[in-house]
Design a protein around this motif. Structure first.
Motif, PDB file in Angstrom:
ATOM      1  N   LEU A  58       0.844  -1.188   0.000  1.00 24.81           N
ATOM      2  CA  LEU A  58       0.000   0.000   0.000  1.00 24.81           C
ATOM      3  C   LEU A  58       0.887   1.248   0.000  1.00 24.81           C
ATOM      4  O   LEU A  58       1.668   1.466   0.913  1.00 24.81           O
ATOM      5  CB  LEU A  58      -0.911   0.002   1.231  1.00 24.81           C
ATOM      6  N   GLU A  59       0.792   2.023  -1.050  1.00 31.31           N
ATOM      7  CA  GLU A  59       1.566   3.257  -1.200  1.00 31.31           C
ATOM      8  C   GLU A  59       3.073   3.019  -1.048  1.00 31.31           C
ATOM      9  O   GLU A  59       3.719   3.571  -0.153  1.00 31.31           O
ATOM     10  CB  GLU A  59       1.082   4.320  -0.205  1.00 31.31           C
ATOM     11  N   PRO A  60       3.660   2.200  -1.917  1.00 39.25           N
ATOM     12  CA  PRO A  60       5.114   1.980  -1.858  1.00 39.25           C
ATOM     13  C   PRO A  60       5.859   3.281  -2.129  1.00 39.25           C
ATOM     14  O   PRO A  60       5.504   4.023  -3.043  1.00 39.25           O
ATOM     15  CB  PRO A  60       5.357   0.954  -2.958  1.00 39.25           C
ATOM     16  N   TYR A  61       6.897   3.543  -1.347  1.00 40.00           N
ATOM     17  CA  TYR A  61       7.574   4.846  -1.453  1.00 40.00           C
ATOM     18  C   TYR A  61       9.063   4.657  -1.734  1.00 40.00           C
ATOM     19  O   TYR A  61       9.464   4.467  -2.869  1.00 40.00           O
ATOM     20  CB  TYR A  61       7.344   5.662  -0.170  1.00 40.00           C
ATOM     21  N   VAL A  74      10.196   0.803   1.351  1.00 41.63           N
ATOM     22  CA  VAL A  74       9.375   1.450   2.370  1.00 41.63           C
ATOM     23  C   VAL A  74       7.922   1.362   1.910  1.00 41.63           C
ATOM     24  O   VAL A  74       7.522   2.043   0.962  1.00 41.63           O
ATOM     25  CB  VAL A  74       9.797   2.923   2.572  1.00 41.63           C
ATOM     26  N   ASP A  75       7.176   0.493   2.553  1.00 41.82           N
ATOM     27  CA  ASP A  75       5.751   0.309   2.259  1.00 41.82           C
ATOM     28  C   ASP A  75       4.990   1.301   3.139  1.00 41.82           C
ATOM     29  O   ASP A  75       4.517   0.975   4.227  1.00 41.82           O
ATOM     30  CB  ASP A  75       5.365  -1.141   2.568  1.00 41.82           C
ATOM     31  N   ALA A  76       4.898   2.540   2.644  1.00 45.74           N
ATOM     32  CA  ALA A  76       4.455   3.655   3.487  1.00 45.74           C
ATOM     33  C   ALA A  76       3.032   3.484   3.996  1.00 45.74           C
ATOM     34  O   ALA A  76       2.724   3.837   5.137  1.00 45.74           O
ATOM     35  CB  ALA A  76       4.584   4.969   2.715  1.00 45.74           C
ATOM     36  N   GLY A  77       2.132   2.964   3.165  1.00 43.02           N
ATOM     37  CA  GLY A  77       0.746   2.809   3.586  1.00 43.02           C
ATOM     38  C   GLY A  77       0.571   1.843   4.741  1.00 43.02           C
ATOM     39  O   GLY A  77      -0.400   1.945   5.501  1.00 43.02           O
ATOM     40  N   ASN A  78       1.504   0.902   4.882  1.00 40.07           N
ATOM     41  CA  ASN A  78       1.478  -0.039   5.998  1.00 40.07           C
ATOM     42  C   ASN A  78       2.517   0.298   7.067  1.00 40.07           C
ATOM     43  O   ASN A  78       2.692  -0.472   8.017  1.00 40.07           O
ATOM     44  CB  ASN A  78       1.738  -1.468   5.489  1.00 40.07           C
ATOM     45  N   ASN A  79       3.207   1.420   6.890  1.00 40.65           N
ATOM     46  CA  ASN A  79       4.232   1.839   7.852  1.00 40.65           C
ATOM     47  C   ASN A  79       5.213   0.705   8.162  1.00 40.65           C
ATOM     48  O   ASN A  79       5.526   0.413   9.317  1.00 40.65           O
ATOM     49  CB  ASN A  79       3.584   2.330   9.153  1.00 40.65           C
ATOM     50  N   ARG A  80       5.712   0.076   7.096  1.00 38.55           N
ATOM     51  CA  ARG A  80       6.646  -1.034   7.302  1.00 38.55           C
ATOM     52  C   ARG A  80       7.779  -0.987   6.287  1.00 38.55           C
ATOM     53  O   ARG A  80       7.720  -0.285   5.270  1.00 38.55           O
ATOM     54  CB  ARG A  80       5.931  -2.375   7.209  1.00 38.55           C
ATOM     55  N   ASN A 105       5.697   6.310  11.317  1.00 38.01           N
ATOM     56  CA  ASN A 105       4.538   7.161  11.077  1.00 38.01           C
ATOM     57  C   ASN A 105       4.833   7.962   9.809  1.00 38.01           C
ATOM     58  O   ASN A 105       5.562   8.937   9.840  1.00 38.01           O
ATOM     59  CB  ASN A 105       4.292   8.091  12.267  1.00 38.01           C
ATOM     60  N   SER A 106       4.308   7.486   8.684  1.00 36.79           N
ATOM     61  CA  SER A 106       4.533   8.110   7.370  1.00 36.79           C
ATOM     62  C   SER A 106       6.006   8.103   6.961  1.00 36.79           C
ATOM     63  O   SER A 106       6.606   9.155   6.709  1.00 36.79           O
ATOM     64  CB  SER A 106       4.004   9.544   7.351  1.00 36.79           C
ATOM     65  N   PRO A 107       6.618   6.936   6.858  1.00 34.64           N
ATOM     66  CA  PRO A 107       8.003   6.862   6.368  1.00 34.64           C
ATOM     67  C   PRO A 107       8.059   7.150   4.872  1.00 34.64           C
ATOM     68  O   PRO A 107       7.053   7.023   4.166  1.00 34.64           O
ATOM     69  CB  PRO A 107       8.400   5.417   6.666  1.00 34.64           C
ATOM     70  N   SER A 108       9.239   7.535   4.390  1.00 33.89           N
ATOM     71  CA  SER A 108       9.347   7.852   2.961  1.00 33.89           C
ATOM     72  C   SER A 108      10.601   7.227   2.339  1.00 33.89           C
ATOM     73  O   SER A 108      10.550   6.118   1.830  1.00 33.89           O
ATOM     74  CB  SER A 108       9.309   9.363   2.736  1.00 33.89           C
ATOM     75  N   TYR A 109      11.740   7.919   2.393  1.00 31.17           N
ATOM     76  CA  TYR A 109      12.929   7.458   1.673  1.00 31.17           C
ATOM     77  C   TYR A 109      13.835   6.589   2.544  1.00 31.17           C
ATOM     78  O   TYR A 109      13.716   6.578   3.773  1.00 31.17           O
ATOM     79  CB  TYR A 109      13.717   8.658   1.146  1.00 31.17           C
ATOM     80  N   ILE A 110      14.754   5.894   1.867  1.00 33.45           N
ATOM     81  CA  ILE A 110      15.655   4.957   2.541  1.00 33.45           C
ATOM     82  C   ILE A 110      17.009   4.974   1.841  1.00 33.45           C
ATOM     83  O   ILE A 110      17.090   5.215   0.628  1.00 33.45           O
ATOM     84  CB  ILE A 110      15.044   3.528   2.537  1.00 33.45           C
ATOM     85  N   THR A 111      18.070   4.726   2.602  1.00 31.52           N
ATOM     86  CA  THR A 111      19.400   4.594   2.021  1.00 31.52           C
ATOM     87  C   THR A 111      20.159   3.491   2.741  1.00 31.52           C
ATOM     88  O   THR A 111      19.825   3.132   3.876  1.00 31.52           O
ATOM     89  CB  THR A 111      20.181   5.926   2.094  1.00 31.52           C
ATOM     90  N   VAL A 112      21.187   2.935   2.067  1.00 28.75           N
ATOM     91  CA  VAL A 112      22.014   1.868   2.622  1.00 28.75           C
ATOM     92  C   VAL A 112      23.400   2.423   2.905  1.00 28.75           C
ATOM     93  O   VAL A 112      23.989   3.110   2.063  1.00 28.75           O
ATOM     94  CB  VAL A 112      22.120   0.672   1.648  1.00 28.75           C
TER      95      VAL A 112
END
Length: 321
Positions: A58-61, A74-80, A105-112
């Protein structure tokens, strides 16, 4: 005898300098050849959607990949946060809604970070949450200044540079906050007081092999490039980009930019010259994008796009000559 030894020593040093000069020239030549490879196009491979590890995407970000080919979403719609292996099979998810450590709570971007840690922008909690690459919780970095409660806004784009500094884009304050390698706030760039490089609603970020930082400047419809210290270098995308949100770099140092408003993908060389673009990412007739947010490129040159509006990931193979 001493004169003879000095003469031979001089000749030896000259030989070494010539060899070193030759090596540098060779490496520079390889780099230029590498960065000039123009993609032939993209081939659609698959869509990843529906129920993954017990929940519908749900709402992949945000997207990121490591050197082993593992992909993180980051599957933002599921906060996971979801981890896929190199064959894009789901392995594990973590998170859930909330303010406790490890929740979102509303995650967005990610980095490694050097294949060791994952840094996720947790906008609703106004913090950066850190996991290892096996999705074990490590720590969190709060974007809070007790002396100035309004200093920080909601984090978006995020990346780690070669010095271990954490760069965080702030869409509310339209600047980038830079934290040192132990997580302490150090400085900011991109504000209205900056000499060049003024940002407006920054989004995705990435570092290239030259140590430069490339920022999606959504509000100004540009890509801004800063050196490793945060000094503005140049910008590109004039009259081409409208709403750049995601950015990634392939194995030939080409810069791929995702434009959410145009639902289009652009490929630039390292100088910002356009190399390749389709009109839209719609190669199969059934997979038109809706509000795409981010992309990542794996070591096998698979390009993966977060199709936010359609709750799915689209996977392409980049073709090179």
């Amino acid at each position: 005898m001493n004169l003879f030894l000095l003469k031979n020593l001089f000749l030896f040093l000259i030989t070494i300098l010539i060899l070193l000069s030759g090596c540098k020239l060779k490496n520079d030549t390889i780099y230029e050849i590498k960065s000039s490879v123009v993609p032939d196009g993209l081939i659609f491979e698959q869509s990843i959607e529906g129920v993954i590890l017990g929940k519908k995407i749900l709402e992949p970000y945000g997207l990121a990949s490591d050197m082993g080919g593992n992909v993180y979403l980051v599957d933002a719609g599921n906060n996971r946060l979801i981890r896929f292996d190199r064959d894009l099979q789901p392995l594990r998810d973590v998170g859930g809604y909330g303010g406790d450590p490890g929740l979102f709570n509303s995650p967005s971007y990610i980095t490694v970070d050097n294949n060791l840690n994952l840094y996720i922008s947790d906008g609703g909690n106004q913090r950066i949450t850190v996991f290892d690459t096996r999705l074990n919780y490590a720590k969190q970095i709060e974007l809070i200044d007790p002396a100035d409660p309004l200093k920080f806004g909601r984090p978006t784009g995020i990346k780690i540079n070669q010095y271990g500094e954490l760069w965080v884009a702030d869409r509310d304050k339209s600047r980038i906050w830079i934290f040192d390698n132990i997580g302490s706030y150090d400085r900011s760039i991109g504000g209205i007081e900056s000499t060049g490089g003024y940002l407006l609603n920054p989004a995705g970020m990435i570092s290239d092999r030259r140590g430069r930082t490339l920022v999606c400047d959504k509000g100004n419809s540009l890509i801004k490039i800063y050196d490793s210290f945060g000094i503005f270098m140049f910008e590109f995308g004039h009259r081409r980009l409208q709403n750049p949100t995601g950015i990634s770099i392939d194995s030939f140092d080409n810069i791929w930019v995702l434009d959410s408003k145009k639902t289009a993908l652009f490929c630039f060389d390292s100088r910002g010259e356009l190399l390749f673009t389709p009109e839209q990412l719609d190669y199969t007739g059934n997979y038109t994008l809706s509000n795409p947010t981010d992309l990542t490129i794996t070591p096998e040159n698979k390009l993966i796009v977060s199709d936010f509006g359609n709750d799915r990931l689209l996977v392409y193979q980049i073709l090179y000559p």
